[in-house]
Each structure stands twice: as structure tokens, then as C-alpha cells.
Design a protein around this motif. Structure first.
Motif, PDB file in Angstrom:
ATOM      1  N   GLY A 133       0.767  -1.244   0.000  1.00 56.99           N
ATOM      2  CA  GLY A 133       0.000   0.000   0.000  1.00 56.99           C
ATOM      3  C   GLY A 133       0.799   1.295   0.000  1.00 56.99           C
ATOM      4  N   VAL A 134       2.016   1.240  -0.565  1.00 54.57           N
ATOM      5  CA  VAL A 134       2.762   2.506  -0.703  1.00 54.57           C
ATOM      6  C   VAL A 134       2.056   3.327  -1.787  1.00 54.57           C
ATOM      7  CG1 VAL A 134       4.984   3.537  -1.315  1.00 54.57           C
ATOM      8  CG2 VAL A 134       4.914   1.399  -0.013  1.00 54.57           C
ATOM      9  N   ARG A 135       1.901   4.641  -1.565  1.00 54.23           N
ATOM     10  CA  ARG A 135       1.204   5.456  -2.552  1.00 54.23           C
ATOM     11  C   ARG A 135       2.119   5.792  -3.734  1.00 54.23           C
ATOM     12  NH1 ARG A 135      -0.481  10.368   0.615  1.00 54.23           N
ATOM     13  NH2 ARG A 135       1.302   9.674   1.853  1.00 54.23           N
ATOM     14  N   GLY A 136       1.542   5.768  -4.929  1.00 61.39           N
ATOM     15  CA  GLY A 136       2.282   6.094  -6.150  1.00 61.39           C
ATOM     16  C   GLY A 136       2.897   7.483  -6.040  1.00 61.39           C
ATOM     17  N   GLN A 137       2.165   8.360  -5.431  1.00 61.32           N
ATOM     18  CA  GLN A 137       2.598   9.745  -5.251  1.00 61.32           C
ATOM     19  C   GLN A 137       3.890   9.800  -4.410  1.00 61.32           C
ATOM     20  OE1 GLN A 137       0.737  12.824  -6.054  1.00 61.32           O
ATOM     21  NE2 GLN A 137       2.720  13.712  -5.450  1.00 61.32           N
ATOM     22  N   THR A 138       3.927   9.026  -3.352  1.00 57.52           N
ATOM     23  CA  THR A 138       5.111   9.009  -2.467  1.00 57.52           C
ATOM     24  C   THR A 138       6.321   8.480  -3.233  1.00 57.52           C
ATOM     25  OG1 THR A 138       3.555   8.349  -0.736  1.00 57.52           O
ATOM     26  CG2 THR A 138       5.878   8.323  -0.151  1.00 57.52           C
ATOM     27  N   LEU A 139       6.083   7.435  -4.028  1.00 55.54           N
ATOM     28  CA  LEU A 139       7.175   6.848  -4.805  1.00 55.54           C
ATOM     29  C   LEU A 139       7.707   7.841  -5.833  1.00 55.54           C
ATOM     30  CD1 LEU A 139       5.657   3.292  -5.211  1.00 55.54           C
ATOM     31  CD2 LEU A 139       7.945   3.747  -4.297  1.00 55.54           C
ATOM     32  N   SER A 140       6.788   8.530  -6.519  1.00 55.71           N
ATOM     33  CA  SER A 140       7.263   9.427  -7.587  1.00 55.71           C
ATOM     34  C   SER A 140       7.902  10.683  -6.993  1.00 55.71           C
ATOM     35  CB  SER A 140       6.141   9.767  -8.561  1.00 55.71           C
ATOM     36  OG  SER A 140       5.053  10.310  -7.844  1.00 55.71           O
ATOM     37  N   THR A 141       7.445  11.118  -5.851  1.00 53.16           N
ATOM     38  CA  THR A 141       8.016  12.332  -5.260  1.00 53.16           C
ATOM     39  C   THR A 141       9.385  12.060  -4.627  1.00 53.16           C
ATOM     40  OG1 THR A 141       5.767  12.980  -4.705  1.00 53.16           O
ATOM     41  CG2 THR A 141       7.533  14.263  -3.692  1.00 53.16           C
ATOM     42  N   HIS A 142       9.493  10.971  -3.896  1.00 49.87           N
ATOM     43  CA  HIS A 142      10.700  10.767  -3.076  1.00 49.87           C
ATOM     44  C   HIS A 142      11.623   9.671  -3.594  1.00 49.87           C
ATOM     45  CE1 HIS A 142       8.960  13.391   0.007  1.00 49.87           C
ATOM     46  NE2 HIS A 142       7.816  12.753  -0.211  1.00 49.87           N
ATOM     47  N   GLY A 143      11.140   8.810  -4.474  1.00 54.85           N
ATOM     48  CA  GLY A 143      11.944   7.679  -4.935  1.00 54.85           C
ATOM     49  C   GLY A 143      11.769   6.497  -4.005  1.00 54.85           C
ATOM     50  N   ALA A 144      12.086   5.299  -4.517  1.00 58.66           N
ATOM     51  CA  ALA A 144      11.847   4.069  -3.733  1.00 58.66           C
ATOM     52  C   ALA A 144      12.725   4.008  -2.492  1.00 58.66           C
ATOM     53  CB  ALA A 144      12.076   2.845  -4.616  1.00 58.66           C
ATOM     54  N   VAL A 145      13.940   4.545  -2.589  1.00 59.29           N
ATOM     55  CA  VAL A 145      14.824   4.532  -1.409  1.00 59.29           C
ATOM     56  C   VAL A 145      14.702   5.883  -0.713  1.00 59.29           C
ATOM     57  CG1 VAL A 145      17.191   4.247  -0.585  1.00 59.29           C
ATOM     58  CG2 VAL A 145      16.373   2.892  -2.512  1.00 59.29           C
ATOM     59  N   SER A 146      13.728   5.966   0.161  1.00 60.35           N
ATOM     60  CA  SER A 146      13.474   7.231   0.849  1.00 60.35           C
ATOM     61  C   SER A 146      12.760   6.949   2.157  1.00 60.35           C
ATOM     62  CB  SER A 146      12.603   8.142  -0.027  1.00 60.35           C
ATOM     63  OG  SER A 146      11.318   7.551  -0.198  1.00 60.35           O
ATOM     64  N   GLU A 147      12.842   7.906   3.060  1.00 61.26           N
ATOM     65  CA  GLU A 147      12.192   7.752   4.363  1.00 61.26           C
ATOM     66  C   GLU A 147      10.678   7.585   4.231  1.00 61.26           C
ATOM     67  OE1 GLU A 147      14.865   9.558   3.876  1.00 61.26           O
ATOM     68  OE2 GLU A 147      16.185   9.402   5.631  1.00 61.26           O
ATOM     69  N   PRO A 148      10.012   8.433   3.414  1.00 67.32           N
ATOM     70  CA  PRO A 148       8.543   8.284   3.342  1.00 67.32           C
ATOM     71  C   PRO A 148       8.118   6.919   2.798  1.00 67.32           C
ATOM     72  CG  PRO A 148       9.227  10.416   2.495  1.00 67.32           C
ATOM     73  CD  PRO A 148      10.481   9.630   2.691  1.00 67.32           C
ATOM     74  N   VAL A 149       8.877   6.393   1.824  1.00 71.39           N
ATOM     75  CA  VAL A 149       8.503   5.081   1.270  1.00 71.39           C
ATOM     76  C   VAL A 149       8.730   3.984   2.315  1.00 71.39           C
ATOM     77  CG1 VAL A 149       9.156   3.317  -0.427  1.00 71.39           C
ATOM     78  CG2 VAL A 149       8.736   5.679  -1.169  1.00 71.39           C
ATOM     79  N   ALA A 150       9.859   4.042   3.016  1.00 75.73           N
ATOM     80  CA  ALA A 150      10.122   3.040   4.058  1.00 75.73           C
ATOM     81  C   ALA A 150       9.002   3.075   5.102  1.00 75.73           C
ATOM     82  CB  ALA A 150      11.478   3.287   4.708  1.00 75.73           C
ATOM     83  N   ALA A 151       8.598   4.280   5.485  1.00 74.52           N
ATOM     84  CA  ALA A 151       7.536   4.419   6.493  1.00 74.52           C
ATOM     85  C   ALA A 151       6.233   3.820   5.986  1.00 74.52           C
ATOM     86  CB  ALA A 151       7.343   5.892   6.848  1.00 74.52           C
ATOM     87  N   GLU A 152       5.872   4.121   4.734  1.00 70.06           N
ATOM     88  CA  GLU A 152       4.613   3.582   4.196  1.00 70.06           C
ATOM     89  C   GLU A 152       4.671   2.073   4.026  1.00 70.06           C
ATOM     90  OE1 GLU A 152       2.899   5.637   0.849  1.00 70.06           O
ATOM     91  OE2 GLU A 152       3.190   7.606   1.771  1.00 70.06           O
ATOM     92  N   MET A 153       5.845   1.552   3.731  1.00 68.73           N
ATOM     93  CA  MET A 153       5.992   0.079   3.636  1.00 68.73           C
ATOM     94  C   MET A 153       5.703  -0.560   5.000  1.00 68.73           C
ATOM     95  SD  MET A 153       9.497  -0.166   1.337  1.00 68.73           S
ATOM     96  CE  MET A 153       9.754  -1.949   1.449  1.00 68.73           C
ATOM     97  N   ALA A 154       6.282   0.013   6.049  1.00 63.18           N
ATOM     98  CA  ALA A 154       6.105  -0.559   7.390  1.00 63.18           C
ATOM     99  C   ALA A 154       4.649  -0.434   7.838  1.00 63.18           C
ATOM    100  CB  ALA A 154       7.033   0.149   8.379  1.00 63.18           C
ATOM    101  N   GLU A 155       4.052   0.717   7.539  1.00 62.62           N
ATOM    102  CA  GLU A 155       2.655   0.924   7.938  1.00 62.62           C
ATOM    103  C   GLU A 155       1.732   0.028   7.116  1.00 62.62           C
ATOM    104  OE1 GLU A 155       2.546   5.147   7.286  1.00 62.62           O
ATOM    105  OE2 GLU A 155       3.675   5.535   9.145  1.00 62.62           O
ATOM    106  N   GLY A 156       2.053  -0.104   5.832  1.00 63.93           N
ATOM    107  CA  GLY A 156       1.214  -0.908   4.946  1.00 63.93           C
ATOM    108  C   GLY A 156       1.192  -2.374   5.348  1.00 63.93           C
TER     109      GLY A 156
END
Ligand code: ATP
Ligand code: MG
Length: 418
Positions: free
Chosen positions: A319-342
Motif C-alpha cells: 500500500g505505498v502510494r504512487g505519489q510518495t514513490l514518484s516524489t521521493h523515490g523508492a529509497v526514501s524515508e517516506p517510502v520506508a515508512a509507508e511500507m512498514a505501515e502498509g
């Protein structure tokens, strides 16, 4: 007392065979309070064996000699032992009898060659070897007691356990040697060896009866404490005091002791808290799941994990958001956070642990060089994110990443529950 080891055999000097006998003996000698002072390896050469027997027996109290007791022409040990002691070789009736019985059981004819194996130096004590045809013998030479064992590991090990170690214990008793040892292995992860050494150095100075040893087993660094005392109680007390001091300076860097594994310690913490952890792994490719599931009964506290490399899978499975991926890239704090929450949303686990990073050797950028790894932990108190920078090749980065992620979880599990 002084204990030495003497291994014979050309194969040990040509790299064909690695000496696995000596470590077996050493490991079992240590708990008796003795440490091997020196190991000598010689080939199947008469002069070398003779010289080694004479020199080791002149300075040691006990020498464990192995190899060269077989029936073939290159088996010279018994002859050399007799020569060193200045006695003839005699046929041991007991050994010959055992040899004949052994061959009869197998229906094989006893050749004159085989009979040679019943020859021992005059005056030696013969100890029958239930696993092979060459007997063990014990000989006193100069100040030393020499134990002669066959080199075959199965035979050697059995004789070490049942015959050699008890005799060494007896020798210690007769000599009134009162050195006793106590051991502790403290296991750390995430602390470079030099830092471990620096933190512990002042403690080591205050505990002179304790030997401090360091051992790296990537990604872990271990501190081995060996305490000496005049009684077992004294050794234990010296160890306990040094251990306490080490624990004070190393604190939570120590995850376990002795044979405890990192994942086992985490499993025990989860079980004690009645909690579960789920994973979302990029970069580590399922390695954390592998570590966790190496612990028996993992399904009770590990519902599962997702290995999500493509962005699409990060979206679809955790459930990582497409928006988070495109804004920050796959290796980023927001993506890691969304992965853990998802993954917590997907599994209902207490904790969601995620990793995303660049293991290399390709894929690094100036901003995110190879070795950049982000871990995130989602739990009852919210989500925390950590950025790491690991050195080494792809394998090392992945190993370090998995250990670091597990450390994040372990530290959270050490905090009081909600
Ligand atoms: P054998 O009756 O088999 O000849 P031996 O007493 O003469 O017994 P060796 O010939 O020296 O012993 O070795 C027998 C076997 O044990 C060989 O395969 C050898 O490689 C192995 N071996 C000997 N010494 C060691 C050692 N230190 N560690 C591991 N293996 C060993
Ligand atoms: Mg041999």
C-alpha cells in the motif's frame, strides 16, 4: 600444566587435509582449565617426528600426538616413540587379540602389516580403540605424559573424550593444579570492532584475571571473556564482575550471550510480550524473513513478509502510494515508512518492519550512494525511520541491512510495552 599438541601426517602439510582434530581437543580441554600452549605439525618423516617428540616432551607435561599409527610403511609414530624413549617395540598381546577379533568379525585375513599395529613401545600403557584397529598408547617421556592416538577423526574424538581428557584431569589433580576457568561470550551487533575494543579497554585494565578476546562474525562482533581463578567459584566470581562492567559500558549493544542468536533473542522478546512482527523487504530480498523463520515456532509471532522490489509491488502489496514513490523515490524515508505501515495494515501485526536501500554495485547516485539503506518500524507508538550507510559489496550491504533492521526492532522491544 603445559599441554601441547603434535600432529603427524604429510597430508596436513600439503593442504589435502585440514587439522580438525586439534580444535576438537582444544575446545574440550579449555573447560578443564587448561589451554594448549603450542601445536606442532610434522610430516611422515622419521627425523621430524623424533625431534618433535623429544622437544615437546622436554617442555610439556602432556602431549597429544596423533596420526601415523596405521599399518602402512609411512606410519612411523610408534617406532619413533620407542626410539625417543630408548626402548624396543613390543607386541601387545591385548592389542593383537583385539586386532584379531576385529578382523575375524569382518572375515578379513590379518596380514603381517596389520600385526604391526599391535606394536607399542615397551612400558607404554595400551588403550584399546573400539572404532579402529590401531590402539592408543600412553608413554612417559622426560617430564611429559604422551598420548598417542590414531589420526582418523572418528577414532580420535572418541578416545579424546573417553580416555585422554579424564587422564589429563587426573594429572592436574596429582599436580594439584588449581587453575579454573569460566567463560562468557557477549554478542553485539552494530558496533564496529574498534569501538567495542575502545569501550571495553578501561574495563579490561581493572580485571587482570580475565582475558578479553574479540571476534568478528559479520555483522556481529563478539567479546569473549575468560576468567581464571584458584577455584571454580573464584573464576565464576571474577567473570561475573568483569561481565557486569562490560554490560555497563556496552548496554543495549549486547543483544545476547554465549550461543544465543540474534533472531532467537528477538523471538523471545516478541513471545514474552505476546506481539507479532511482519516485514516489507526491498534490498534484503527476504533475508530478514529467513533469519526470523530460522527460529522454531516462528509462525506464532511472524505472520509473514512481503518482498517488494518493483514500485508496482510496493503499491499493490504493502500500500505505498504512487505519489510518495514518484516524489521521493523508492529509497526514501517516506517510502520506508509507508511500507512498514502498509504491512501492519495488511497483516494486523503489532510491528511492521521495512527496508529499502541500494545494495549495489549499480544504482547508486551522488545523493543516494551505494550502501544507502532506510529502515522503518511501525508500532503501537507510531512509525520511526532510520537512514544508514553501509560499506562493502552487495552481500555485505544486505547482511548489514538485515541486522540493522532487526536491531531497530529489538531496541523497540526493550522499551516498556504500551
Ligand atoms: P590409519 O590407520 O588410518 O593409517 P593413522 O593413525 O595412521 O590411522 P593417519 O594415517 O595419520 O592416521 O590419518 C588417518 C586419516 O585421518 C587420514 O584420512 C587423515 O587425513 C586423517 N587425519 C589425520 N590427522 C588428522 C587431523 N589432525 N585432522 C583431521 N584429519 C586427520
Ligand atoms: Mg596412516
Amino acid at each position: 600444566m603445559r599441554v601441547e599438541v603434535l600432529c603427524t601426517g604429510d597430508e596436513l602439510l600439503t593442504g589435502l587435509t585440514v587439522d580438525t582434530n586439534s580444535p576438537y581437543f582444544m575446545e574440550r580441554l579449555l573447560p578443564l582449565g587448561e589451554q594448549v600452549a603450542r601445536t606442532t605439525i610434522v610430516g611422515d618423516v622419521r627425523e621430524e617426528i623424533l625431534e618433535a617428540l623429544l622437544t615437546t616432551s622436554a617442555r610439556a607435561d602432556a602431549v597429544l600426538v596423533s596420526g601415523g599409527l596405521g599399518p602402512t610403511a609411512d606410519d612411523l609414530t610408534a617406532e619413533c616413540a620407542a626410539e625417543a624413549a630408548g626402548v624396543p617395540l613390543l607386541e601387545s598381546a591385548e592389542a593383537l587379540h583385539a586386532l584379531e577379533a576385529r578382523f575375524a568379525r569382518r572375515g578379513i585375513l590379518l596380514t603381517p602389516n596389520n600385526r604391526r599395529q599391535a606394536l607399542v613401545p615397551k612400558g607404554a600403557e595400551v588403550v584399546l580403540n573400539p572404532n579402529g584397529s590401531a590402539p592408543m598408547f600412553v608413554l612417559t617421556l622426560h617430564r611429559a605424559t604422551l598420548f598417542f592416538l590414531p589420526g582418523v577423526p572418528r577414532e580420535y574424538r572418541h578416545l579424546v573424550d573417553t580416555e585422554v581428557l579424564p587422564r589429563i584431569e587426573r594429572l592436574r589433580g596429582e599436580r594439584k593444579d588449581s587453575g579454573f576457568l569460566a567463560f562468557r561470550l557477549l554478542r553485539t551487533v552494530g558496533l564496529p570492532e574498534s569501538h567495542l575494543d575502545a569501550k571495553v579497554a578501561p574495563v579490561a585494565k581493572l580485571h587482570p584475571s580475565v582475558t578479553f578476546g574479540f571476534r568478528t562474525q559479520a555483522p556481529e562482533n563478539h567479546l569473549k571473556l575468560m576468567a581464571r581463578g584458584r577455584s571454580q567459584e573464584a573464576a565464576n566470581a571474577a567473570l561475573a564482575s568483569a561481565e557486569r562492567a562490560c554490560r555497563d559500558v556496552l548496554g543495549p549493544y549486547i543483544f545476547g550471550q554465549d550461543t544465543q542468536k540474534h533472531a532467537e533473542v528477538i523471538a523471545a522478546l516478541l513471545v514474552a510480550r505476546g506481539e507479532t512482527v511482519a516485514l516489507a523487504e526491498s534490498c534484503t530480498g527476504g533475508r530478514i524473513a529467513d533469519l526470523l523463520t530460522s527460529v522454531s515456532g516462528a509462525s506464532a509471532w511472524f505472520p509473514g513478509g512481503a518482498v517488494v522490489y518493483a514500485n508496482a509491488m510496493k503499491e499493490a502489496w504493502v500500500g505505498v502510494r504512487g505519489q510518495t514513490l514518484s516524489t521521493h523515490g523508492a529509497v526514501s524515508e517516506p517510502v520506508a515508512a509507508e511500507m512498514a505501515e502498509g504491512v501492519v495494515r495488511a497483516t494486523g501485526a503489532t510491528w511492521g518492519l521495512s527496508v529499502t536501500g541500494i545494495a549495489g554495485p549499480t544504482g547508486g547516485t551522488a545523493e543516494k550512494p551505494v550502501g544507502t539503506v532506510i529502515t522503518a518500524l511501525c508500532g503501537p507508538r507510531g512509525t520511526s525511520v532510520q537512514r544508514h550507510r553501509f560499506a562493502g559489496d552487495r552481500e555485505q550491504v544486505r547482511t548489514s541491512s538485515a541486522a540493522a533492521a532487526l536491531e531497530v526492532l529489538r531496541h523497540a522491544l526493550l522499551e516498556p510495552g504500551p
